[in-house]
Design an enzyme around this catalytic site. Structure first.
Site, PDB file in Angstrom:
ATOM      1  N   ASN A  57      -4.345   9.230   2.699  1.00  0.00           N
ATOM      2  CA  ASN A  57      -4.844   8.472   3.842  1.00  0.00           C
ATOM      3  C   ASN A  57      -5.334   9.372   4.973  1.00  0.00           C
ATOM      4  O   ASN A  57      -6.531   9.461   5.217  1.00  0.00           O
ATOM      5  CB  ASN A  57      -3.771   7.520   4.374  1.00  0.00           C
ATOM      6  N   ALA A  76      -6.967   5.050  11.294  1.00  0.00           N
ATOM      7  CA  ALA A  76      -8.252   5.375  11.926  1.00  0.00           C
ATOM      8  C   ALA A  76      -8.959   4.140  12.461  1.00  0.00           C
ATOM      9  O   ALA A  76      -9.504   4.157  13.574  1.00  0.00           O
ATOM     10  CB  ALA A  76      -9.145   6.110  10.928  1.00  0.00           C
ATOM     11  N   ASP A 109      -4.088  11.739  23.180  1.00  0.00           N
ATOM     12  CA  ASP A 109      -2.837  11.566  22.452  1.00  0.00           C
ATOM     13  C   ASP A 109      -2.836  12.307  21.124  1.00  0.00           C
ATOM     14  O   ASP A 109      -1.771  12.563  20.561  1.00  0.00           O
ATOM     15  CB  ASP A 109      -2.578  10.078  22.196  1.00  0.00           C
ATOM     16  N   ALA A 146      -7.044   2.483   7.653  1.00  0.00           N
ATOM     17  CA  ALA A 146      -5.635   2.508   8.044  1.00  0.00           C
ATOM     18  C   ALA A 146      -5.527   2.817   9.542  1.00  0.00           C
ATOM     19  O   ALA A 146      -6.079   2.102  10.370  1.00  0.00           O
ATOM     20  CB  ALA A 146      -4.874   3.525   7.186  1.00  0.00           C
ATOM     21  N   ASP A 159       0.818  -1.214   0.000  1.00  0.00           N
ATOM     22  CA  ASP A 159       0.000   0.000   0.000  1.00  0.00           C
ATOM     23  C   ASP A 159       0.853   1.266   0.000  1.00  0.00           C
ATOM     24  O   ASP A 159       0.433   2.307  -0.501  1.00  0.00           O
ATOM     25  CB  ASP A 159      -0.917  -0.006   1.226  1.00  0.00           C
ATOM     26  N   GLY A 160       2.052   1.177   0.563  1.00  0.00           N
ATOM     27  CA  GLY A 160       2.927   2.345   0.613  1.00  0.00           C
ATOM     28  C   GLY A 160       3.326   2.860  -0.751  1.00  0.00           C
ATOM     29  O   GLY A 160       3.569   4.063  -0.923  1.00  0.00           O
TER      30      GLY A 160
END
Length: 431
Positions: free
Chosen positions: A272, A316, A302, A314, A176-177
């Site tokens: 993304n 989320a 955070d 991803a 995916d990258g």
């Protein structure tokens, strides 16, 4: 940029009947007709000329992808919301160039990369663009048989050369990258992307490499479904930006004259998510979240994730968000470990404008990253503005947008995997 052979392309403008007869500027084609292959000069085009409509459905996405590709229009479209299964790719002119993106230093991809490049150059007579650092791999440099093929390549450097108007379509080899990286190379219109699953997860890479020849041929013939993956247009406005951090050369830099030019806005196109977190500090992050100019909440935790529907599966989803199909026009807001029992992820319309700033009483700074890259510090007075971009990523589907998405949910994330309940017989019901 280096290229093994000269390519002649007419610089005349042309019209596409499937895109409402819109004329494509001859300026972009003229660049391709230059005899020199140097790409060091930056593009003069700017997305500021594109007027963003104020609509809850978000901006109408650009449906021209690179110099030659566009989406086949559906005459039965209602309210400009197209049936995902009817989104098809078509070409104004036959594609002549392809960008091949390969994961760097991955030995398992060397043989597929070589096979694909030989097929594209010798069998399909395409101009192949490859990033220069890919060819600097010793395993490729030492291969004399493959050397005759590499001499035909056009090479570029992502931090120096502008290839936005030279690529007809993109092929990704990896995970995916590689698709995220392909998106980062194009700050405006993105050519169609065909992604082969040669990485680890492969949620965004639906194609298997075993039958790459027939699949690539179908794409060149214009026989393919596409899904328009919306991106986020992010503007980071910093006080005294030149003193805090070096502005990245790949970003679009705009000057704001409010404070004697000391404030600069840097734009990013994000596929993304945008992540704002507390960084190395031990304190909670304390950031204000505005929607269309109104303060809606203060995030204490955070951090917070602002994601596209593509990014909903991803970071989320790992933070507890729902998964949204890429065709849904929406932006998702997901808190990261909020110090509140009632702060749940929310989905807002794609047409809104979000703004994130440090709260005035925040104890520490925050940090922001874009698709996991370009990480930088956010201080008091800085702001991050997020809207839906007019330039989506046209991702080529293996079958269609709906089936591909559910296939990825099942195969990659094992969605709703459970041992089936046994059938109960009529005799057992009596007890």
């Amino acid at each position: 940029m280096d290229c093994g052979e000269e390519v002649r392309v007419e610089a005349a403008s042309y019209c596409c009947s499937t895109c409402d007869g819109g004329e494509v500027s001859g300026r972009s084609l003229a660049r391709r007709s230059r005899k020199t292959r140097s790409l060091s000069s930056s593009s003069a085009g700017s997305s500021s000329d594109y007027r963003r409509p104020q609509s809850l459905h978000g901006p109408s996405p650009v449906t021209k992808f690179g110099p030659k590709a566009c989406m086949l229009q559906n005459p039965h479209t209602i309210m400009h919301i197209q049936d995902p299964a009817s989104q098809r790719l078509t070409w104004n002119k036959p594609p002549k160039s392809v960008l091949v993106i390969k994961k760097i230093r991955d030995a398992s991809l060397l043989q597929p990369f070589k096979e694909l490049c030989v097929f594209l150059t010798e069998m399909k007579d395409l101009i192949v663009y490859v990033e220069k650092k890919v060819l600097e791999d010793p395993a490729i440099l030492d291969d004399e048989n493959f050397g005759t093929t590499t001499k035909k390549f056009c090479t570029f450097r992502d931090d120096l050369d502008d290839i936005s108007n030279r690529i007809d379509f993109i092929i990704c080899l990896g995970g995916d990258g590689t698709l995220l990286y392909a998106s980062s190379l194009f700050q405006e219109s993105v050519p169609p992307v065909m992604a082969f699953h040669l990485g680890s997860l492969g949620f965004l890479t639906p194609f298997k490499f075993d039958t790459y020849q027939s699949q690539v041929t179908q794409i060149i013939d214009g026989n393919a479904a596409i899904v328009l993956r919306s991106r986020l247009k992010v503007c980071v406005l910093k006080e005294n930006c030149e003193k805090k951090a070096r502005v990245d050369e790949k970003c679009i830099v705009l000057t704001n004259g409010d404070i004697e030019g000391s404030r600069k806005a840097v734009e990013y196109q994000v596929l993304n998510e945008v992540v704002v977190d507390r960084g190395p500090s031990s304190y909670l992050s304390n950031v204000d979240l505005f929607l269309d100019g109104h303060l809606i909440t203060t995030v204490q935790g955070d951090g917070v994730i602002v994601s596209t529907p593509t990014g909903s599966t991803a970071y989320a989803v790992a933070a507890g968000a729902s998964m949204i199909h890429p065709n849904v026009p929406a932006i998702m807001i997901t808190p990261i470990c909020p110090h509140s029992l009632s702060f749940r992820p929310i989905v807002v319309p794609a047409g809104v404008e979000l703004k994130i700033m440090l709260s005035c009483d925040a104890r520490n700074t925050a940090w922001v990253s874009f698709d996991g890259r370009k990480r930088q510090e956010i201080c008091h007075g800085d702001s991050i503005t997020i809207t839906t971009s007019c330039f989506p990523v046209p991702s080529i589907c293996f079958r269609d947008p709906v089936n591909d998405w559910f296939e990825s949910l099942a195969q990659c994330l094992h969605w709703n995997v459970r041992k089936k309940q046994n059938h109960i017989s009529s005799e057992d019901e009596e007890f």
